[in-house]
Structure formats: structure tokens, C-alpha cells
Design a protein around this motif. Structure first.
Motif, short mmCIF file in Angstrom:
data_model
loop_
_atom_site.label_atom_id
_atom_site.label_comp_id
_atom_site.label_asym_id
_atom_site.label_seq_id
_atom_site.Cartn_x
_atom_site.Cartn_y
_atom_site.Cartn_z
N ALA A 101 0.83 -1.21 0.00
CA ALA A 101 0.00 0.00 0.00
C ALA A 101 0.87 1.26 0.00
O ALA A 101 0.54 2.25 -0.66
CB ALA A 101 -0.93 -0.01 1.21
N VAL A 102 1.98 1.22 0.74
CA VAL A 102 2.90 2.37 0.76
C VAL A 102 3.37 2.70 -0.66
O VAL A 102 3.47 3.85 -1.06
CB VAL A 102 4.10 2.08 1.68
N GLY A 103 3.65 1.65 -1.43
CA GLY A 103 4.17 1.84 -2.78
C GLY A 103 3.20 2.48 -3.74
O GLY A 103 3.60 2.89 -4.85
N GLU A 104 1.95 2.60 -3.35
CA GLU A 104 0.95 3.24 -4.21
C GLU A 104 0.94 4.76 -4.07
O GLU A 104 0.19 5.44 -4.77
CB GLU A 104 -0.44 2.68 -3.89
N HIS A 105 1.78 5.29 -3.18
CA HIS A 105 1.79 6.74 -2.92
C HIS A 105 3.13 7.34 -3.31
O HIS A 105 4.19 6.73 -3.12
CB HIS A 105 1.52 7.01 -1.43
N GLU A 106 3.07 8.55 -3.80
CA GLU A 106 4.27 9.28 -4.19
C GLU A 106 5.07 9.69 -2.96
O GLU A 106 4.52 10.08 -1.93
CB GLU A 106 3.87 10.53 -4.98
N GLY A 107 6.39 9.58 -3.07
CA GLY A 107 7.28 10.13 -2.05
C GLY A 107 7.23 9.43 -0.71
O GLY A 107 7.30 10.08 0.34
N THR A 108 7.15 8.10 -0.72
CA THR A 108 7.06 7.35 0.53
C THR A 108 8.29 6.46 0.71
O THR A 108 9.07 6.24 -0.21
CB THR A 108 5.80 6.48 0.55
N THR A 109 8.43 5.91 1.91
CA THR A 109 9.56 5.05 2.22
C THR A 109 9.17 4.09 3.33
O THR A 109 8.05 4.15 3.86
CB THR A 109 10.80 5.88 2.60
N LEU A 110 10.10 3.20 3.71
CA LEU A 110 9.86 2.20 4.75
C LEU A 110 11.01 2.21 5.76
O LEU A 110 12.15 2.52 5.41
CB LEU A 110 9.77 0.79 4.14
N GLU A 111 10.68 1.84 6.98
CA GLU A 111 11.69 1.66 8.03
C GLU A 111 11.26 0.49 8.88
O GLU A 111 10.06 0.33 9.16
CB GLU A 111 11.82 2.92 8.89
N GLY A 112 12.21 -0.36 9.26
CA GLY A 112 11.82 -1.53 10.03
C GLY A 112 12.93 -2.08 10.91
O GLY A 112 14.11 -1.93 10.60
N ILE A 113 12.52 -2.70 11.99
CA ILE A 113 13.44 -3.35 12.93
C ILE A 113 13.03 -4.81 13.03
O ILE A 113 11.85 -5.13 13.24
CB ILE A 113 13.36 -2.70 14.33
N VAL A 114 14.00 -5.70 12.87
CA VAL A 114 13.76 -7.13 13.08
C VAL A 114 14.79 -7.62 14.09
O VAL A 114 15.73 -6.90 14.46
CB VAL A 114 13.86 -7.93 11.76
N GLU A 115 14.61 -8.83 14.55
CA GLU A 115 15.49 -9.38 15.58
C GLU A 115 16.96 -9.31 15.17
O GLU A 115 17.84 -9.02 15.97
CB GLU A 115 15.08 -10.83 15.87
N GLY A 116 17.21 -9.57 13.89
CA GLY A 116 18.59 -9.62 13.42
C GLY A 116 19.32 -8.30 13.41
O GLY A 116 20.55 -8.27 13.26
N CYS A 117 18.59 -7.19 13.53
CA CYS A 117 19.28 -5.89 13.59
C CYS A 117 20.26 -5.84 14.75
O CYS A 117 21.30 -5.19 14.67
CB CYS A 117 18.26 -4.75 13.72
#
Length: 578
Positions: free
Chosen positions: A231-247
Motif C-alpha cells: 500500500a505504501v508503494g501506491e503513494h508518491e514520495g514514501t519510504t519504509l523503516e523496520g526493525i527485526v530481531e537480526g538488527c
């Protein structure tokens, strides 16, 4: 007539190009001209200016862009984003790690506040007294900041808030049903349409809510996460950030595949926090870039954030900090005073605690001999302040952990402990310097606005500049500024920010290269509810301008609030993963 002119300074434009002596003109919040400077006092600009600042001998640079902060609540009571502002920061991004204050149902305010207190070290009295908590939608939250911030501020939409808004208390109990995922996707679309910059999430076991339960996003299925990222990819000028155990613990193959998958699904980069390195274990640093390598094969982009200096950080046996995260330690640390004191006096319990830390990413935290004693609570301990635990233990004939526990118990667990970084050698910094050139590594990770009484990361720009100019000199001035301005601005797709260039927004950082730096971290009780935080002043910061208005003069905030609430599409453009 121009609004403002900066004359005779050494202009570093943020692109990595060589510095030049030039005059800079500003009008209506934008840079108009950058032209070669003439003799001191003789402007070469085409028009006169209402205000002219003589920058002879000073560096004129773009404002710093800090992509990993947690100023979501603080900006409501501190619109200047202190102390980041006095260290040259003009743009901040919040809503990281899956945690935002919106969307919010009124009945969930207490839950969200307690969660933020637990996961991000925000004082509940400050949260309760400092913000109105009168918003519901993400757009409502952003509207509450509009026109009353001294920095440019953008926010990701937190996965935990989305789940709580749609599922209520069930958000921390189970996976979502298909209709619930569809509703989350709809709310996310609305939130981004209102200005949210994308999605943040966490799957890390270190993130527990105020009830000591896993935060909501940890219960999400991978399909739910992929649906939201798509859904994020359907909008202009967006990005992602995430934390998983392996970080923190080292990425598994499955985690590397997941990060690559969500990035590719959105066609947006995802960044994670934070890449730590040791010159003795170069293979571990390369392993932590596995998701980045995997993502490029899958048509995605995974970017590791990495701090250019060690964040000043303290610990305590009395209040929540990283020591609580050592396997098996939380159960003891959270005991009532007398029970905890009895446990820590018991040699067998201490030995058991140290054994549980061995072989974990937290083992470095148990090098107690290298800790320094900070503020103490018992007058009998006052003479120990500033001293190294190892030296005190040797004098007392104790092992360092026994000595530290004895001191803390005598202080009713109020002792402030300052660990010494263990990865501070030449080999460690050589590896960091090498990684800074990797296209999948970006400077950031200050956590400014979070862990307020424990960590001081927001001073990293001036500390890094001081190191580049007068310390290790690992990179040039031009490169250091590029990594803190243009690189993050481009990753987040900021429109006309991150560089000094005609037509760009006039976010400007003027400093003295001979004296730029940071004062030491110090404790102050200036949050709402007289809550504690760490802060640090800057040195050599002569001017900071946000959208053409001076917000910091000679290291002190001016009180001006010219910042912009950054909204996706309007203020950002798409930086695609492929």
C-alpha cells in the motif's frame, strides 16, 4: 530586496563538491544566488539584503537531515527539537521503529503513552502533560503541529498504532483476520494521503509494551506486513523503516528475505537501525549487509543506518535501560528494592546473571570494570563520581560487578553508570570508514527524542564534524557534510532540500571550523512534569536557518518557528528501490 545574505563564507554545498568561498542570498525561504565572494565587506550579490551575516572564516553548509528520531511527542512541547537544532539539524523524521502517536482512539491514549515510555524511554509525566492527545487520525496529529515547529518534521506511520486502532486490545493477542488487514490498509492509505511518509514496523523481541507484552506489530503475519508495504508503494514520495530481531543479534536468512520482500513489494527502500561494527569481527559487519545484497537481487533496497560517532549513553540498575534486555536480567531488575538488593548481593545470582549474558549481543554491556560512576544518591558515594569501577573494585578487593552492585545498592539504585565504548580502536574506525562508502549504508540512528534520560545521540553532527576537522580526520569536510545532508535527503525523496543550490529551500548551517563541536552530555529536569533528560550544548555553531529564517544564533535558539510539517507527495518525491 533580499531577505538575508551570507557573505564571504566557505560554502560546502552538500554534493561532495570542493568548498568555495562564496556569497549566498535568500528570499522567500529559498536560496536565490550562490556567487563567488569578493573582498570582505563587499557583497557580489545582485541585490541588497535586509540582513547580511558576515561569514568570513566560517563554513556555510546545508542543514543536517536526521532520519531516525522520536520527536513525535516532544515537538508538541518543544517545537525547536532541542538539542538537535543547536547542532545544525534542520530536518527530522519521526514515527520510526513502528511507533507513532496516531492514529489513536481516545480510549487507547494511556496504552500508547505507557508503550512509548517502555520502548522509547519517554517519561509518562512528560507525555501526559506535554501533549494534548486530542487527535484521532494521522492527519489530525500532523495538523496539531502545523505552523508551530522550528524544524522541518516528517513522520512515518507506525505499525503498532495502526494495529491498535483497528484491532483494539486484540492487537497484542493474535494475528489479524483478512478483514482487519484490509481495514489497516485502508487506514494506512488515509494516513499517507494526509501526509504520512510511509510505514515503520518492528519485529524485535526487545520491544515490549507497558504491560511487558510484545508490541502489536510483533504479532503481525508476514502477509500483513507485505500488504501494508505494498500500500505504501501506491503513494508518491514514501519510504519504509523496520526493525527485526537480526538488527541486533545478526540477520537470519529468513529475515534477510523478508526485508528484501517488503522492499520489493513497495518498490521503496527500507532502512534499519543500527549497524554496529568491530574491527575484530569484520565478517559480522559484512553479514549484516546480507539483507541489502539479497534485496538488490529481488529488486528492493535495504539500507543500514550507522552512527559516525559513539552516542553518549548511561546505564542504571534502578530504571529501565539496555541492561534489562540481557536474557534473564529483567526478572531481577524489575524486583522491588529489597528483593533486588538481596539478589544482587548473592554471589551465585550475580554469577548466573553474567553467565546468561555470555555469547549474546549484550555481553559487552557486562564489562563493568570499564564503567565510570556518574551521579550518585548517597553522600557516602559522592567521592566515587567520575571514577572507574575497575579501579574502585581493585581498591576494595572485589570483582567489578560485585563492586558496582554494592555502590548502586547504597544509592538506592540511583547511581548513574557511564560505560566506555569497547569498539573504539583504530581497526574499528577503519572499518567504519570503509563501510561509509557502501551505497547500502547511511549515517543516522541518533534516536533523538527517545531514551531521554539514558542516551545522547542528537549531538552527532557537531561531534562528527569536530572529529573530521581535528580528530581522526577519516573523511573530508565535504564528504562528511554530504553524508549528513544530501544523502539522507535523497533517500527520503525530499524536494529541494539537502543542498545549497539556487531554488532550494534555505535550510542552512553556518559554523566555525576551528571550534565546532559539542559540550558533554548533562542531566537536566526541564521536561513537562519536571522529568529528566540528557542534553548537550554546541560550540562553534554561529547560525542555523530553516526555510530562510534564523532559528539558532551563536548556539542559542531564537524562538522562531519557520519549520514545515513535511507531507508525502507535496514535500517528497519517490526514491524507488529499483
Amino acid at each position: 530586496m533580499l531577505d538575508y545574505a551570507i557573505t564571504g563564507g566557505t560554502v560546502v554545498d552538500g554534493t561532495g563538491a570542493p568548498a568555495v568561498r562564496a556569497d549566498v542570498s535568500i528570499k522567500d525561504g529559498r536560496i536565490v544566488e550562490i556567487v563567488p565572494a569578493g573582498p570582505r565587506g563587499a557583497s557580489t550579490l545582485a541585490e541588497p539584503a535586509a540582513t547580511t551575516f558576515d561569514a568570513e572564516g566560517l563554513v556555510v553548509a546545508p542543514g543536517i537531515v536526521d532520519v531516525h528520531t522520536h520527536y513525535d511527542a516532544q515537538l508538541y512541547w518543544d517545537p525547536y527539537a532541542t538539542p538537535s537544532n543547536v547542532h545544525g539539524v534542520t530536518t527530522v523524521f519521526g514515527g520510526n521503529c513502528g511507533f507513532t502517536l496516531a492514529p489513536l482512539r481516545a480510549e487507547d491514549g494511556d496504552y500508547i503513552r505507557r508503550m512509548m515510555a517502555r520502548v522509547e524511554g519517554m517519561a509518562i509525566p512528560a507525555l501526559e502533560a506535554g501533549a494534548p492527545w486530542d487527535w484521532e487520525s494521522f492527519g489530525d496529529y500532523l495538523a496539531g503541529l502545523e505552523g508551530r515547529v522550528g524544524v522541518n518534521a516528517g513522520f512515518l506511520v507506525g505499525h503498532c498504532a495502526l494495529r491498535r486502532y483497528v484491532m483494539g486490545a486484540d492487537a497484542v493477542e493474535r494475528e489479524a483476520t483478512e478483514p482487519e488487514v484490509a481495514e489497516m490498509v485502508a487506514v494506512l492509505h488515509d494516513s499517507i494521503a494526509a501526509g504520512g511518509l510511509g510505514l515503520s514496523t518492528t519485529r524485535s523481541s526487545t520491544h515490549m509494551d507497558g504491560d511487558e507484552r510484545p508490541v502489536a506489530s510483533r504479532l503481525a503475519s508476514e502477509d500483513e506486513l507485505v500488504a501494508l508495504c505494498s500500500a505504501v508503494g501506491e503513494h508518491e514520495g514514501t519510504t519504509l523503516e523496520g526493525i527485526v530481531e537480526g538488527c541486533l543479534r545478526g540477520f537470519s536468512e529468513e529475515e534477510a528475505d523478508l526485508l528484501a520482500r517488503v522492499s520489493a513489494a513497495a518498490n521503496r527502500p527500507i532502512n534499519w537501525n543500527v549497524l554496529t561494527v568491530s574491527g575484530r569481527h569484520q565478517d559480522k559487519a559484512e553479514h549484516q549487509l546480507l539483507p541489502s545484497r539479497r534485496a538488490r537481487q529481488a529488486g528492493g533496497r535495504v539500507i543500514a543506518l550507522m552512527m559516525p560517532v559513539h552516542a553518549e549513553m548511561n546505564m542504571s540498575l534502578g530504571t529501565f535501560c539496555a541492561l534489562w534486555l540481557i536474557p534473564g536480567w529483567s526478572a531481577i531488575m524489575s524486583l522491588p528494592f529489597e528483593e533486588k538488593a538481596a539478589a544482587l548481593r548473592d554471589p551465585a545470582r550475580r554469577e548466573e546473571m553474567l553467565a546468561k549474558a555470555k555469547g549474546t549481543p549484550f555481553s559487552r554491556l557486562t564489562h563493568f570494570a570499564t564503567y565510570h560512576i556518574g551521579d550518585t544518591g548517597n553522600p557516602a558515594n559522592a567521592e566515587l563520581e567520575g571514577r572507574r569501577v575497575g579501579d574502585i573494585a581493585r581498591e576494595r578487593g572485589q570483582d567489578p560487578f560485585e563492586c558496582l552492585c554494592e555502590i548502586a545498592i547504597a544509592d538506592d539504585f540511583r547511581t548513574v553508570l557511564w560505560p566506555t565504548p569497547g569498539d573504539d580502536g583504530d581497526d574499528d574506525w577503519a572499518l567504519r570508514r570503509e563501510l561509509w562508502d557502501d551505497p547500502d549504508v547511511m549515517l543516522g540512528g541518533s534516536d533523538a527524542g527517545a531514551h531521554l534520560d539514558r542516551m545522547m545521540g542528537s549531538s552527532y553532527p557537531t561531534r562528527f564534524l569536530a572529529d573530521c576537522l581535528h580528530g581522526r580526520r577519516l573523511v573530508s569536510l565535504e564528504r562528511s557534510l554530504q553524508m549528513m545532508t544530501d544523502v539522507p535527503a535523497q533517500l527520503y525523496g525530499l524536494r529541494e532540500r539537502g543542498r545549497l543550490q539556487p531554488g532550494y529551500h534555505a535550510d542552512v548551517f553556518v559554523f566555525d571550523p576551528e571550534t565546532v563541536g559539542s559540550g558533554p552530555a548533562r542531566r537536566v529536569w526541564d521536561l513537562p512534569g519536571e522529568s529528566l533528560r540528557l542534553t548537550a550544548s554546541s560550540t562553534g555553531v554561529r547560525r542555523v536557518l530553516v526555510n530562510g529564517v534564523v532559528t539558532v544564533a551563536d548556539g542559542e535558539p531564537t524562538g522562531a518557528l519557520p519549520g514545515t510539517v513535511l507531507r508525502s507527495g507535496r514535500d517528497t518525491q519517490t526514491f524507488a528501490a529499483r
